[in-house]
Design an enzyme around this catalytic site. Structure first.
Site, PDB file in Angstrom:
ATOM      1  CE  LYS A  13      35.709  -8.610  68.671  1.00  0.00           C
ATOM      2  NZ  LYS A  13      36.830  -8.975  67.778  1.00  0.00           N
ATOM      3  NE  ARG A  88      39.615 -10.175  76.444  1.00  0.00           N
ATOM      4  CZ  ARG A  88      39.947  -9.635  75.279  1.00  0.00           C
ATOM      5  NH1 ARG A  88      40.182 -10.443  74.243  1.00  0.00           N
ATOM      6  NH2 ARG A  88      40.057  -8.339  75.131  1.00  0.00           N
ATOM      7  NE  ARG A 127      43.410  -3.237  64.724  1.00  0.00           N
ATOM      8  CZ  ARG A 127      42.694  -4.096  65.425  1.00  0.00           C
ATOM      9  NH1 ARG A 127      41.442  -4.369  65.063  1.00  0.00           N
ATOM     10  NH2 ARG A 127      43.194  -4.698  66.480  1.00  0.00           N
ATOM     11  NE  ARG A 161      45.754  -2.717  69.686  1.00  0.00           N
ATOM     12  CZ  ARG A 161      44.877  -3.656  70.062  1.00  0.00           C
ATOM     13  NH1 ARG A 161      43.581  -3.383  70.048  1.00  0.00           N
ATOM     14  NH2 ARG A 161      45.282  -4.839  70.430  1.00  0.00           N
ATOM     15  NE  ARG A 172      45.694  -8.819  69.157  1.00  0.00           N
ATOM     16  CZ  ARG A 172      45.245  -7.733  68.530  1.00  0.00           C
ATOM     17  NH1 ARG A 172      46.010  -7.106  67.652  1.00  0.00           N
ATOM     18  NH2 ARG A 172      44.042  -7.276  68.779  1.00  0.00           N
TER      19      ARG A 172
END
Length: 216
Positions: A13, A88, A127, A161, A172
């Site tokens: 996204k 959310r 990532r 992260r 998650r």
């Protein structure tokens, strides 16, 4: 053009939002960024948010909606915006719709990026981002053109992260399926949902999104 990019963490996204921003000149609105900006600016809603955070409490939906409402009143949102990471939950989706309606606005489209769980875990664990400008990269899927140098700003500093690992990703994903995936049916029922293959090559995903946006 007012849209939501919907999909699990790691679906891409953020990457696609950046491309929409560059092509269409509308801002990407991240609730985290908006929250920090409102607190820093000392707006009325920002003060409420700061009081909650200082007390160690979660920022409630009313405050978040207030921050989103303040942000979309800014001049750069006049042509539209991308909501990133919000809403959310179904409660937040209802509140967002009421808030937009009170301003004479409505969403134009909700684009769902569909990606298999196994692919998501692989994407997230690889990532990283430029520490200077935030441009996203991946060990295998999206490397800088020059190794160790950000394509966008030329920085040589990158960061990952700490929660971008397989174990945390599984947690998650559970949260996403429990809280956020019901929005797929919610927006489908409203005739706003468009689903695309988020596992295609990045440029192909961009093309699919542009096809949808071109029909608005």
């Amino acid at each position: 053009m007012r849209l939501i990019l919907l999909g699990p963490p790691g679906a891409g996204k953020g990457t696609q939002a950046q491309r929409i921003v560059e092509k269409h000149g509308i801002p990407q609105l991240s609730t985290g960024d908006m929250l920090r900006a409102a607190v820093k600016a000392g707006t009325e809603v920002g003060k409420r948010a700061k009081a909650l955070m200082d007390a160690g409490s979660l920022v409630n939906d009313d405050v978040v909606i207030g921050i989103v409402s303040e942000r979309i009143d800014q001049p750069d949102c006049a042509k539209g915006f991308i909501l990133d990471g919000f809403p959310r939950t179904l409660v937040q989706a209802d509140a967002t719709e009421k808030m937009l309606s009170s301003k004479g606005m409505k969403l134009d489209v909700v684009i769902e990026m569909q990606v298999d769980d196994s692919v998501l875990v692989d994407r997230v664990s690889g990532r990283y981002t430029c520490a200077s400008c935030g441009t996203g990269y991946h060990d295998r899927l999206q490397k800088p053109k020059v190794e160790g140098v950000c394509d966008k700003c030329g920085s040589t500093e990158f960061k990952r992260r700490p929660d971008d690992n397989a174990e945390t990703m599984t947690t998650r994903l559970r949260a996403y399926y429990k809280e956020t995936s019901p929005l797929i049916g919610y927006y489908h029922a409203k005739g706003l949902l468009k689903s695309i293959d988020g596992m295609a090559e990045i440029d192909e995903v961009t093309a699919s999104i542009e096809t949808i946006l071109g029909k608005l």
